[in-house]
Scaffold this motif. Structure first.
Motif, mmCIF file in Angstrom:
data_model
loop_
_atom_site.group_PDB
_atom_site.id
_atom_site.type_symbol
_atom_site.label_atom_id
_atom_site.label_comp_id
_atom_site.label_asym_id
_atom_site.label_seq_id
_atom_site.Cartn_x
_atom_site.Cartn_y
_atom_site.Cartn_z
ATOM 1 N N VAL A 249 23.827 25.919 -13.538
ATOM 2 C CA VAL A 249 24.060 26.336 -12.050
ATOM 3 C C VAL A 249 23.671 25.695 -10.844
ATOM 4 C CG1 VAL A 249 23.854 28.614 -10.355
ATOM 5 C CG2 VAL A 249 24.165 28.787 -13.039
ATOM 6 N N GLN A 250 22.435 25.095 -10.984
ATOM 7 C CA GLN A 250 22.076 24.087 -9.689
ATOM 8 C C GLN A 250 22.905 22.972 -9.778
ATOM 9 O OE1 GLN A 250 19.781 24.728 -7.411
ATOM 10 N NE2 GLN A 250 20.788 22.876 -6.842
ATOM 11 N N LYS B 196 26.159 23.519 -8.083
ATOM 12 C CA LYS B 196 25.805 23.380 -6.588
ATOM 13 C C LYS B 196 25.881 22.036 -6.145
ATOM 14 C CE LYS B 196 23.849 28.037 -6.200
ATOM 15 N NZ LYS B 196 22.661 28.768 -5.978
ATOM 16 N N THR B 197 25.181 21.189 -6.784
ATOM 17 C CA THR B 197 24.834 19.928 -6.422
ATOM 18 C C THR B 197 26.269 19.039 -6.290
ATOM 19 O OG1 THR B 197 22.648 19.732 -7.135
ATOM 20 C CG2 THR B 197 23.633 17.805 -6.552
ATOM 21 N N ASP C 229 29.268 20.518 -6.067
ATOM 22 C CA ASP C 229 30.123 21.047 -5.171
ATOM 23 C C ASP C 229 29.776 20.482 -3.801
ATOM 24 O OD1 ASP C 229 32.141 22.728 -4.085
ATOM 25 O OD2 ASP C 229 30.625 24.164 -3.630
ATOM 26 N N SER C 230 28.507 20.512 -3.471
ATOM 27 C CA SER C 230 27.951 19.885 -2.105
ATOM 28 C C SER C 230 28.351 18.645 -2.053
ATOM 29 C CB SER C 230 26.477 19.977 -2.018
ATOM 30 O OG SER C 230 25.738 19.455 -0.957
ATOM 31 N N GLU D 264 36.403 27.782 -8.573
ATOM 32 C CA GLU D 264 35.852 29.033 -9.390
ATOM 33 C C GLU D 264 36.613 29.957 -9.690
ATOM 34 O OE1 GLU D 264 31.746 29.699 -8.418
ATOM 35 O OE2 GLU D 264 31.394 27.996 -7.326
#
Length: 187
Positions: free
Chosen positions: A45-46, A49-50, A52-53, A64
């Motif tokens: 999950v992290q 996020k990285t 996507d960022s 998603e």
């Protein structure tokens, strides 16, 4: 392989940028096409996020939900057909798109209109007109050749659709663009 679905990929440079970004983030990258990238391992999950960022900094975004993926796939198929393929539709757009995306066209049409606020047909026409603009500026093909290349029934029909979308005739558009270009000795 894990598939990532990515919004706003429209060209080969986008593919290169996404490949470079994923590689820099330490992922083993497989095939990348417009709107989709394969990576070897499923990210946490992290890590998602990285990813996507990092992609957002480049103007992209992970998708998603299923409906957004379908919409993006429709857009990418149309962009590929108009801008990156030499193929001319031998069937109607609805049949071609339903085959490419593997969904009933009525479902695709309703979903696209609901989410995008425009029809698939209008999106397709807009992409074709952008391609016409590009080809007019290159000044290498006649309007009849452009019409033939993009599958228009005639140069007159292309001209009519161009004026309806842009408010300008192709000839006027071309002359305006040519007047804005300066020769090298004027720079």
């Amino acid at each position: 392989m894990m598939h990532l679905y990515i919004k706003n990929m429209v060209c080969n440079r986008c593919i290169t940028a996404v490949r470079n970004e994923l590689t820099q983030l330490g992922h083993t990258v497989g095939e990348i096409t417009l709107g989709e990238a394969e990576i070897a391992a499923e990210p946490s999950v992290q890590e998602l996020k990285t990813i996507d960022s990092s992609l957002k900094k480049l103007g992209f975004e992970l998708i998603e939900d299923r409906k957004s993926r379908i919409i993006e796939q429709v857009k990418n198929e149309i962009i590929y057909l108009v801008h990156h393929s030499n193929d001319v539709l031998l069937t109607n757009l609805s049949s071609w798109l339903a085959d490419k995306v593997n969904y009933d066209y009525t479902y695709l049409s309703n979903l696209f209109s609901e989410v995008e606020g425009t029809t698939i047909e209008k999106y397709y026409i807009a992409q074709r007109i952008e391609k016409v603009k590009e080809l007019l500026v290159y000044n290498e093909l006649s309007l009849a050749q452009i019409a033939d290349m993009l599958g228009y029934s005639s140069a007159a029909y292309l001209s009519s659709q161009f004026k309806k979308v842009t408010g300008l005739t192709p000839t006027f558009y071309k002359s305006v663009k040519e007047n804005k270009r300066r020769s090298i000795d004027q720079l």
